[in-house]
Enzyme design. Structure first.
Site, short mmCIF file in Angstrom:
data_model
loop_
_atom_site.label_atom_id
_atom_site.label_comp_id
_atom_site.label_asym_id
_atom_site.label_seq_id
_atom_site.Cartn_x
_atom_site.Cartn_y
_atom_site.Cartn_z
N GLU A 364 16.09 5.63 12.69
CA GLU A 364 17.16 4.62 12.84
C GLU A 364 17.92 4.36 11.55
O GLU A 364 18.06 3.21 11.12
CB GLU A 364 16.56 3.33 13.39
CG GLU A 364 15.86 3.53 14.73
CD GLU A 364 15.08 2.32 15.22
OE1 GLU A 364 14.35 2.45 16.22
OE2 GLU A 364 15.21 1.24 14.60
N GLU A 473 10.98 7.87 23.12
CA GLU A 473 10.52 6.49 23.42
C GLU A 473 11.10 6.00 24.75
O GLU A 473 11.62 4.90 24.87
CB GLU A 473 10.98 5.55 22.28
CG GLU A 473 10.56 6.01 20.90
CD GLU A 473 11.01 5.10 19.79
OE1 GLU A 473 10.98 5.53 18.64
OE2 GLU A 473 11.36 3.93 20.09
O1 G3I Z 1 0.05 -6.54 13.82
C1 G3I Z 1 0.62 -7.82 13.82
C2 G3I Z 1 -0.47 -8.83 14.15
O2 G3I Z 1 -1.42 -8.84 13.06
C3 G3I Z 1 0.14 -10.21 14.27
O3 G3I Z 1 -0.85 -11.12 14.69
C4 G3I Z 1 1.23 -10.12 15.40
C5 G3I Z 1 1.90 -11.48 15.53
O4 G3I Z 1 3.24 -11.40 15.49
O5 G3I Z 1 2.24 -9.16 15.03
C6 G3I Z 1 1.67 -7.87 14.96
O6 G3I Z 1 2.65 -7.02 14.59
C7 G3I Z 1 3.55 -6.69 15.68
C8 G3I Z 1 3.49 -5.14 15.87
O7 G3I Z 1 4.47 -4.76 16.85
C9 G3I Z 1 2.14 -4.72 16.37
O8 G3I Z 1 1.88 -5.24 17.61
C10 G3I Z 1 4.95 -7.07 15.24
O9 G3I Z 1 5.02 -8.51 15.22
C11 G3I Z 1 5.98 -6.56 16.28
O10 G3I Z 1 7.31 -6.78 15.80
C12 G3I Z 1 5.78 -5.05 16.42
O11 G3I Z 1 6.68 -4.66 17.42
C13 G3I Z 1 6.87 -3.23 17.43
C14 G3I Z 1 8.31 -2.92 17.01
O12 G3I Z 1 8.53 -1.50 17.15
C15 G3I Z 1 8.57 -3.31 15.60
O13 G3I Z 1 9.86 -3.06 15.35
C16 G3I Z 1 6.68 -2.78 18.88
O14 G3I Z 1 5.32 -2.98 19.26
C17 G3I Z 1 7.03 -1.31 19.02
O15 G3I Z 1 7.00 -0.94 20.37
C18 G3I Z 1 8.44 -1.09 18.50
O16 G3I Z 1 8.73 0.29 18.57
C19 G3I Z 1 10.01 0.71 18.11
C20 G3I Z 1 9.89 2.11 17.56
O17 G3I Z 1 8.93 2.13 16.59
C21 G3I Z 1 11.19 2.60 17.08
N1 G3I Z 1 12.23 2.48 18.07
C22 G3I Z 1 12.36 1.20 18.72
C23 G3I Z 1 11.02 0.73 19.23
C24 G3I Z 1 11.19 -0.59 19.94
O18 G3I Z 1 11.63 -1.55 19.07
#
Ligand code: G3I
Length: 829
Positions: A364, A473
């Site tokens: 991205e 994805e």
């Molecule tokens: O690991 C922490 C945890 O310790 C904490 O308690 C919790 C509370 O907020 O957050 C956890 O981290 C989260 C992480 O996922 C793991 O679950 C983040 O907040 C959350 O923002 C993160 O979201 C991920 C996101 O990327 C981040 O941008 C999504 O699961 C994941 O599906 C998403 O994937 C992305 C691809 O990598 C790239 N393309 C877009 C796609 C969707 O956004």
């Protein structure tokens, strides 16, 4: 014309012929193997000997040793000992012989009558069925276990039981023969029951003739089971083995919970870590690595022989601030940033060299702003190093693992502006020697878009730059948003049947385009295992498995996708060799008889249909040509006169000529429904409620749909005639002929056609030996040539009909269809 009895003779001859091949050779393909058939009266065969049953006859023909464990009144889940119908199949399946090569479970109709509308009973049925599947797979680890559903019975409980059998068996990878969808058993038709059931009001027990109908159907299923020796555990990865890998993004729970592990292993052959291999989760602080989670995923892949996609090495999100800030929080120098990126990439790529086959190196980095001069996202990384952070990242990845394919990955990748920028950046970097092997299309789509042609355009663009493309994805959310951004709305409670159908259609469209580009697409990955795991939240319903990990309707659409490719057609090179016919009318043109096995086989590939509506299940797209296999009109419609019109013409006309039909018909519609000046008023004031949904399928203007599809057809063929079957709803209407004339002449002028080149063929309505419900309409139909000189009437004399004396039955449609053809042939000379 071929009468029904000789048609059935034809049917049994055809299926016999197919078995003669090995029968002639005197051997039976499954000689010496054993089949255990357990179930209810579908197996015991009620009051008739089970030697009359189709499953017994199939076993005979294939040389199988046959054991019958049928029990009249038996249930899969419910113990009916007190009623004298014995224990459930779950309780008694262990009584079967321990050795068998095939185990067939044919049951469920008594369960359906027990369940009716009760949610608790249905839940108990689902659990029992789940336990039975597990029990059978444990008892027969090497046998081929399969289920046969009940056929469709219009009573509460049947649809639920059939759907539950399909879902639970799919979850265990057990094949199911869906009798409701494929057997052709027509319980609702009194004539059919009289002819093929043991008693007129019986909906469960076929007589000998009824069972004979199912022999070739059952035989084909068992031979397919046998053919799929390894294919027993059929999942998405197997269905797409000739196209591309099918992957899934996983979290830690998915690789820990046994059911989810099983689901992953059955369906997918590529895995991506949803979060655990990203910059920040792996190296939250410089030189401090959290390998635990990513190692677990890598070990899971090693243990199950599944390939691992690395996601992702450099991203402006989920990256430790240490990467681009110094201890005081100030941006580091370009030199420092690039060094830290190299070290991070070296560490992670070298660790997983043995299991990772490709990496999303940079994720991205292109802007979303269509007006921006600069194509790049103005991230912290870019601000420090410009696009050198991209070049450096790819070089470092190549150095760390020369074998892995390296991808640039992004979302909104089908947007015309963004796709051009992605292609341009990758093209120019490759030109500078930056080792970019492929482009990752994230595929965060929705049920409304992108359109297949937009995805196709993006693929055409990207394949001109790289020779490897991955859909990295994929998900299809139930609202109008798309893209990888974290800001998104929730679609709220439940998916209406319309939204489910839209999602099926979107997945069907997407996978058709992906299969078309399978020479450059190596892998299609779903972003999360089920709606429950989705980053979008379960209430956006974006994936193929629901929040209980059960397959959704779209799962079967994608699974069966490759089968639909066989429907791909070849149009004659010369336009004049494709004779096109426009077909419109009401219910007898729509088709009120269920196609029988003979109607689904032997359709020439010179008989084509230009779909006037989308039909996900059959991989049909509005405005595209496909093979004219019934139903021609819409999903869930039946056999029409046009089916045998086309068959007859392709039988008689030279092989150089193909026959194409455009088909628009609505049950009960008046002729006014095809008149563009009155359709508005018709939809609003005259169309009954039940018709409104059907009219919607044609955007409330069936004439316009017929016209727009006719124009598409004219691009590949020449319109030779118009077939109409309408009149019942206008019986006795003195203005009907004049209105038909308006529609006919309007079509001719809108399509620049001449009446002498394009005759109108109109079929008479059901006569039923003079008892036809609308037989009076034949008076105005027979008189039509007085109003339209180029109209020709097709007699319905002697065409058989269903019990309602309004609609033809299957044999009647076949006969009438051939008569339409016999009427047209002399007009062609
Ligand atoms: O690991 C922490 C945890 O310790 C904490 O308690 C919790 C509370 O907020 O957050 C956890 O981290 C989260 C992480 O996922 C793991 O679950 C983040 O907040 C959350 O923002 C993160 O979201 C991920 C996101 O990327 C981040 O941008 C999504 O699961 C994941 O599906 C998403 O994937 C992305 C691809 O990598 C790239 N393309 C877009 C796609 C969707 O956004």
């Amino acid at each position: 014309m071929v009468k029904k009895s000789s048609l059935l003779l034809l049917l049994s001859f055809l299926s016999l012929f197919s078995s003669l091949a090995w029968a002639e050779a005197g051997e039976k393909p499954l000689q010496g193997k054993v089949i255990n058939v357990i179930g209810d009266s579908y197996v015991r065969n009620h009051r008739r000997p089970f030697t009359e049953a189709w499953h017994y006859k199939v076993a005979e023909r294939l040389g199988l040793t046959y054991n019958n464990y049928g029990r009249n009144g038996g249930c899969i889940a419910f113990d009916r000992s007190r009623e004298g119908f014995g224990k459930s199949i779950l309780q008694r399946f262990r009584e079967m012989t321990d050795t068998a090569d095939y185990v067939l479970v044919i049951a469920g109709h008594n369960d359906a009558d027990k369940i009716k509308g009760s949610a608790d009973s249905l839940a108990m049925f689902r659990d029992s069925l789940d336990a039975l599947c597990q029990g059978l797979l444990t008892k027969y680890p090497r046998a081929k276990v399969a289920f046969v559903t009940p056929w469709a019975v219009p009573r509460p409980g049947f649809a639920e039981v059939i759907q539950t059998i399909l879902e639970v068996c799919a979850a265990h990878g057990i094949p199911v023969l869906n009798a409701a969808a494929t057997s052709g058993i027509n319980v609702a038709d009194e004539g059919f029951r009289k002819r093929y059931f043991q008693a007129p009001h019986d909906t469960a027990h076929l007589n000998a003739a009824g069972h004979d109908l199912l022999v070739s159907w059952g035989e084909r299923f068992l031979l397919e089971l046998n053919a799929n020796s390894q294919g027993f555990i059929r999942g998405l990865k197997d269905a797409y083995q000739d196209y591309f890998l099918v992957g899934v993004a996983v979290n830690q729970r998915n690789i820990r919970v046994p059911e989810q592990q099983a689901l992953i292993c059955r369906e997918f052959n590529s895995i991506t870590a949803e979060n655990d291999m990203k910059p920040q989760p792996i190296e939250p602080e410089e030189g401090q690595f959290n390998w635990q989670n990513s190692d677990r995923i890598a070990d899971f892949c090693r243990a199950h022989g599944i390939r691992l996609r690395g996601h992702c090495l450099v991203w402006h999100n989920q990256i430790g601030k240490w990467m681009y800030l110094d201890k005081k929080g100030r941006p580091v120098s370009k030199k420092v940033l690039l060094r830290r990126i190299r070290r991070h990439i070296q560490a992670i790529v070298s660790r997983y060299k043995d299991v990772v086959y490709c990496w999303d190196v940079v994720n991205e980095a292109i802007t979303d702003d269509p007006r921006a001069e600069n194509p790049y996202r103005l991230s912290k990384l870019y601000e420090i190093a410009g696009d050198d952070f991209i070049r450096e990242a790819f070089r470092a990845a190549r150095k760390a693992d020369p074998k892995a394919l390296l991808f640039y990955n992004d979302y909104n990748e089908c947007d015309p502006v963004k796709s051009r920028r992605i292609a341009e950046v990758v093209r120019s970097m490759k030109a500078d020697g930056v080792p970019i092997d492929g482009i990752g299309m994230q595929g965060h789509y929705n049920i409304y878009g992108p359109k297949p042609e937009e995805v196709n355009a993006a693929l055409e663009l990207y394949r001109s730059v790289v020779s490897h493309i991955h859909v990295t994805e994929l998900d299809v959310r139930a609202n109008r948003e798309m893209g990888g951004q974290l800001q998104f709305s929730h679609s709220g409670e439940g998916m209406s049947p319309e939204l489910i159908a839209r999602q099926q259609q979107q997945y069907a469209n997407l996978f058709r385009v992906f299969r078309k580009h399978a020479d450059v697409i190596d892998c299609v990955t779903f972003w999360n295992l089920s709606d429950r795991d989705s980053w979008l939240g379960a209430d956006n319903y974006p994936l193929l498995f629901d929040k209980n990990y059960a397959p959704k309707a779209s799962y079967f659409t994608v699974l069966d996708g490759p089968k639909t490719d066989q429907t791909a057609v070849t149009l004659p090179a010369k336009r004049e060799n494709l004779h096109v016919y426009l077909c419109f009318g009401q219910s007898n043109m729509e088709g009120a008889a269920r196609p029988e096995p003979q109607d689904l086989e032997g359709v020439s590939n010179r008989f084509l249909l230009l779909s006037a509506v989308d039909d996900a299940e059959r991989g049909r797209v509005q405005g595209e040509w496909t093979r004219a296999v019934p139903p021609l009109c819409r999903p869930n419609t039946g056999l029409t006169p046009v089916d045998y019109f086309g068959r007859r013409l392709t039988e008689v006309l030279p092989d150089s000529i193909s026959v194409g039909v455009v088909h628009v018909a609505i049950g009960g519609i008046h002729i006014e429904g095809f008149m563009s000046d009155s359709i508005g008023n018709y939809v609003q004031h005259r169309a009954p409620d039940w018709m409104k949904n059907i009219l919607k399928a044609y955007d409330n203007n069936p004439y316009e749909r017929l016209l727009s599809m006719a124009r598409i057809a004219q691009q590949s063929g020449v319109i030779k005639g118009i077939l109409m079957h309408q009149g019942e709803s206008n019986t006795g209407d003195p203005t009907w002929a004049a209105k038909v004339k308006v529609v006919y002449e309007r079509l001719l002028s809108d399509l620049q056609l001449r009446a002498e080149d394009v005759p109108l063929l109109v079929g008479e309505v059901v006569q039923a030996d003079g008892q036809g419900v609308c037989i009076r309409a034949n008076k105005q139909i027979d008189a039509l040539p007085e109003t339209i000189p180029t109209a020709h009437v097709v007699s319905s004399e002697g065409c058989t009909n269903g019990p309602d004396r309004l609609h033809f039955d299957a044999a009647g449609y076949r006969e009438l269809g051939c008569r339409y053809a016999e009427t047209m042939l002399p007009l062609l000379r």
